[in-house]
Design a protein around this motif. Structure first.
Motif, PDB file in Angstrom:
ATOM      1  N   LEU A  27      35.882  57.215  80.044  1.00 55.14           N
ATOM      2  CA  LEU A  27      37.322  57.390  79.930  1.00 55.14           C
ATOM      3  C   LEU A  27      37.660  58.870  79.792  1.00 55.14           C
ATOM      4  CD1 LEU A  27      39.824  55.566  79.835  1.00 55.14           C
ATOM      5  CD2 LEU A  27      39.699  55.658  77.343  1.00 55.14           C
ATOM      6  N   LYS A  28      36.899  59.571  78.956  1.00 50.00           N
ATOM      7  CA  LYS A  28      37.129  61.008  78.770  1.00 50.00           C
ATOM      8  C   LYS A  28      36.920  61.760  80.078  1.00 50.00           C
ATOM      9  CE  LYS A  28      36.202  61.293  73.861  1.00 50.00           C
ATOM     10  NZ  LYS A  28      35.614  62.010  72.770  1.00 50.00           N
ATOM     11  N   ASP A  29      35.860  61.378  80.789  1.00 52.97           N
ATOM     12  CA  ASP A  29      35.587  62.036  82.071  1.00 52.97           C
ATOM     13  C   ASP A  29      36.720  61.778  83.066  1.00 52.97           C
ATOM     14  OD1 ASP A  29      33.286  63.037  81.097  1.00 52.97           O
ATOM     15  OD2 ASP A  29      31.951  61.608  82.101  1.00 52.97           O
ATOM     16  N   HIS A  30      37.205  60.523  83.046  1.00 57.75           N
ATOM     17  CA  HIS A  30      38.300  60.175  83.956  1.00 57.75           C
ATOM     18  C   HIS A  30      39.537  61.012  83.644  1.00 57.75           C
ATOM     19  CE1 HIS A  30      41.199  57.876  86.252  1.00 57.75           C
ATOM     20  NE2 HIS A  30      41.931  57.812  85.156  1.00 57.75           N
ATOM     21  N   PHE A  31      39.893  61.082  82.358  1.00 54.18           N
ATOM     22  CA  PHE A  31      41.079  61.837  81.973  1.00 54.18           C
ATOM     23  C   PHE A  31      40.915  63.328  82.276  1.00 54.18           C
ATOM     24  CE2 PHE A  31      42.489  58.310  78.986  1.00 54.18           C
ATOM     25  CZ  PHE A  31      43.629  58.018  79.726  1.00 54.18           C
ATOM     26  N   ALA A  60      52.437  65.070  85.490  1.00 52.49           N
ATOM     27  CA  ALA A  60      51.842  65.644  84.275  1.00 52.49           C
ATOM     28  C   ALA A  60      52.371  64.935  83.035  1.00 52.49           C
ATOM     29  CB  ALA A  60      52.155  67.136  84.203  1.00 52.49           C
ATOM     30  N   ASN A  61      53.652  64.623  83.055  1.00 53.20           N
ATOM     31  CA  ASN A  61      54.263  63.961  81.900  1.00 53.20           C
ATOM     32  C   ASN A  61      53.651  62.585  81.657  1.00 53.20           C
ATOM     33  OD1 ASN A  61      56.347  63.655  79.837  1.00 53.20           O
ATOM     34  ND2 ASN A  61      57.187  62.132  81.226  1.00 53.20           N
ATOM     35  N   ASP A  62      53.457  61.818  82.732  1.00 50.25           N
ATOM     36  CA  ASP A  62      52.848  60.489  82.601  1.00 50.25           C
ATOM     37  C   ASP A  62      51.440  60.595  82.027  1.00 50.25           C
ATOM     38  OD1 ASP A  62      55.083  59.314  83.568  1.00 50.25           O
ATOM     39  OD2 ASP A  62      54.345  59.041  85.606  1.00 50.25           O
ATOM     40  N   LEU A  63      50.687  61.561  82.521  1.00 48.49           N
ATOM     41  CA  LEU A  63      49.322  61.750  82.029  1.00 48.49           C
ATOM     42  C   LEU A  63      49.324  62.160  80.557  1.00 48.49           C
ATOM     43  CD1 LEU A  63      46.260  61.995  82.481  1.00 48.49           C
ATOM     44  CD2 LEU A  63      46.647  64.329  83.302  1.00 48.49           C
ATOM     45  N   LEU A  64      50.201  63.081  80.206  1.00 49.55           N
ATOM     46  CA  LEU A  64      50.240  63.566  78.826  1.00 49.55           C
ATOM     47  C   LEU A  64      50.645  62.468  77.844  1.00 49.55           C
ATOM     48  CD1 LEU A  64      51.695  67.135  79.421  1.00 49.55           C
ATOM     49  CD2 LEU A  64      49.444  66.593  78.475  1.00 49.55           C
ATOM     50  N   LYS A  65      51.488  61.549  78.293  1.00 50.22           N
ATOM     51  CA  LYS A  65      51.850  60.421  77.425  1.00 50.22           C
ATOM     52  C   LYS A  65      50.609  59.597  77.082  1.00 50.22           C
ATOM     53  CE  LYS A  65      56.453  59.331  79.079  1.00 50.22           C
ATOM     54  NZ  LYS A  65      57.176  58.319  79.843  1.00 50.22           N
ATOM     55  N   LEU A  66      49.774  59.330  78.105  1.00 54.33           N
ATOM     56  CA  LEU A  66      48.533  58.575  77.880  1.00 54.33           C
ATOM     57  C   LEU A  66      47.575  59.356  76.987  1.00 54.33           C
ATOM     58  CD1 LEU A  66      47.830  57.249  81.491  1.00 54.33           C
ATOM     59  CD2 LEU A  66      48.481  55.884  79.520  1.00 54.33           C
ATOM     60  N   GLN A 100      45.943  58.303  73.387  1.00 48.82           N
ATOM     61  CA  GLN A 100      44.488  58.162  73.266  1.00 48.82           C
ATOM     62  C   GLN A 100      43.853  59.237  72.387  1.00 48.82           C
ATOM     63  OE1 GLN A 100      43.330  55.504  74.942  1.00 48.82           O
ATOM     64  NE2 GLN A 100      41.229  55.707  74.218  1.00 48.82           N
ATOM     65  N   TYR A 101      44.307  60.477  72.546  1.00 52.41           N
ATOM     66  CA  TYR A 101      43.619  61.597  71.876  1.00 52.41           C
ATOM     67  C   TYR A 101      44.536  62.486  71.037  1.00 52.41           C
ATOM     68  CZ  TYR A 101      40.417  60.255  75.602  1.00 52.41           C
ATOM     69  OH  TYR A 101      39.627  59.535  76.462  1.00 52.41           O
ATOM     70  N   LEU A 108      41.772  69.794  77.597  1.00 48.85           N
ATOM     71  CA  LEU A 108      40.407  69.244  77.657  1.00 48.85           C
ATOM     72  C   LEU A 108      39.760  69.246  76.271  1.00 48.85           C
ATOM     73  CD1 LEU A 108      39.104  70.865  80.973  1.00 48.85           C
ATOM     74  CD2 LEU A 108      39.881  68.519  80.607  1.00 48.85           C
ATOM     75  N   MET A 109      40.065  70.270  75.492  1.00 45.13           N
ATOM     76  CA  MET A 109      39.517  70.335  74.129  1.00 45.13           C
ATOM     77  C   MET A 109      40.015  69.153  73.292  1.00 45.13           C
ATOM     78  SD  MET A 109      37.618  73.077  73.697  1.00 45.13           S
ATOM     79  CE  MET A 109      37.735  73.815  72.089  1.00 45.13           C
ATOM     80  N   THR A 110      41.274  68.793  73.462  1.00 50.78           N
ATOM     81  CA  THR A 110      41.801  67.665  72.669  1.00 50.78           C
ATOM     82  C   THR A 110      41.104  66.365  73.070  1.00 50.78           C
ATOM     83  OG1 THR A 110      43.625  67.088  74.174  1.00 50.78           O
ATOM     84  CG2 THR A 110      44.091  68.730  72.465  1.00 50.78           C
ATOM     85  N   ILE A 111      40.703  66.277  74.333  1.00 46.55           N
ATOM     86  CA  ILE A 111      40.021  65.059  74.804  1.00 46.55           C
ATOM     87  C   ILE A 111      38.595  64.999  74.255  1.00 46.55           C
ATOM     88  CG2 ILE A 111      39.120  63.864  76.849  1.00 46.55           C
ATOM     89  CD1 ILE A 111      41.517  64.990  78.410  1.00 46.55           C
ATOM     90  N   TYR A 112      37.851  66.088  74.386  1.00 48.92           N
ATOM     91  CA  TYR A 112      36.429  66.031  74.025  1.00 48.92           C
ATOM     92  C   TYR A 112      36.176  66.275  72.538  1.00 48.92           C
ATOM     93  CZ  TYR A 112      35.160  65.376  78.834  1.00 48.92           C
ATOM     94  OH  TYR A 112      35.022  64.828  80.081  1.00 48.92           O
ATOM     95  N   ASN A 113      37.174  66.779  71.829  1.00 49.28           N
ATOM     96  CA  ASN A 113      37.002  66.941  70.383  1.00 49.28           C
ATOM     97  C   ASN A 113      37.294  65.659  69.624  1.00 49.28           C
ATOM     98  OD1 ASN A 113      36.114  69.506  70.443  1.00 49.28           O
ATOM     99  ND2 ASN A 113      38.088  70.463  69.955  1.00 49.28           N
TER     100      ASN A 113
END
Lengths: 163, 144
Positions: free
Chosen positions: A44-48, A87-93, A97-98, A157-162
């Motif tokens: 999931l992280k890789d996908h995002f 970008a907005n749709d992605l950032l909402k997800l 999630q993160y 990316l840091m918010t996702i992998y941290n």
């Protein structure tokens, strides 16, 4: 002939063996489940992260178009709108999630568009929606903006992998 | 009251001033927003301004000029209370308006730095000591 006490011992051993086997199976199941979950989390992280890089690519393309080729004023705004919504749709997800801040790309969504649409050459071309090129001073401002804000994608990316 | 800019005003919104575009922020304010907001103000009703809909995007200057003029004429306190901006598609505009347009135009209002107009407009409403007055508050001259 086995005596009753022998049977009791055998039964005890069998029960213990079954207990060990069950425990082992449960442990294997837990490890397997956790591993699958970890794999899914990682996937999931890789996908995002790929999606984030795709947004970055879209903004890089917008900057490249602004600084490199002649464009129609209304097309610039519409390209920004499409990328901004994506970008907005992605950032909402990502926020769900993160915990990624939803406003993190706001400089790209509004400030960059301000630089691109609040200059003399844009104003002059707008009414007839004719193709135009930016002046050197505007191009420098756009490049300066990109240099300053490109790190925002790494921050995402840091918010996702941290997490 | 709900007002959707793309549906109720124009699918294709322009840039800041009428001099450079049709359906500019200046036009939108003088042709629609001032009057609609005045109506809501007198009815003590919140105006829900919807940004979503349509294929065309907004320029930041369109939103800044139209909503900034509203702040100038009705004060920031009144606008914050009675204007509700809605956007699911592009919520970053709401942030931009609240963080940049609102304080910038309230500051201009306090300093008396009126908007620039690039064509003549009919009379419009402005709050004077809390009371709406309708007048041509800025007279257009070629030099502007």
């Amino acid at each position: 002939m086995l005596s009753p006490s022998d049977w009791l011992s055998i039964t005890g051993i069998a029960v213990s063996a079954i207990g060990i086997a069950v425990s082992a199976l449960v442990a294997i199941w837990i490890v397997d489940t956790l591993q699958k979950k970890l794999d899914l989390t990682h996937q999931l992280k890789d996908h995002f992260s790929k999606e984030v890089l795709a947004v970055r690519e879209q903004y890089r393309n917008l900057v490249r178009d602004l600084t490199g080729s002649s464009q129609r004023p209304k097309q610039i705004v519409n390209n920004f709108k499409m990328t901004g919504i994506y970008a907005n749709d992605l950032l909402k997800l990502l926020n769900t999630q993160y915990g990624t801040p939803t406003e993190i790309l706001q400089p790209f969504q509004t400030e960059l568009l301000s630089i691109a649409t609040e200059c003399e050459e844009y104003n002059n071309a707008y009414r007839r929606n004719k193709k135009f090129q930016y002046r050197k001073v505007t191009i420098e401002a756009i490049r300066e903006f990109e240099k300053k804000h490109d790190r925002l994608f790494y921050d995402i990316l840091m918010t996702i992998y941290n997490e | 009251m709900t007002f959707n800019i793309h549906q109720d005003y124009s699918e294709d919104t322009g840039i800041r001033h009428s001099k450079y575009s049709e359906t500019s922020g200046e036009d939108f304010y003088h042709d629609k927003l001032n009057e609609i907001f005045y109506g809501c103000y007198t009815r003590n009703e919140v105006l829900e301004l919807v940004l979503d809909g349509g294929d065309d995007g907004y320029t930041p200057s369109f939103l800044d000029e139209s909503i900034g003029n509203l702040v100038y004429d009705f004060t920031l306190d009144v606008v914050k209370t009675m204007l509700h901006i809605v956007s699911d598609w592009e919520p970053y505009w709401i942030d931009e308006i609240e963080k940049k347009t609102y304080p910038k135009w309230e500051e201009r209002r306090r300093k008396g730095e009126q908007a620039t107009i690039t064509k003549s407009h009919g009379a419009w409403y402005r709050l004077i000591n809390g009371v709406p007055e309708k007048r041509v508050w800025i007279v257009y001259t070629e030099e502007q």
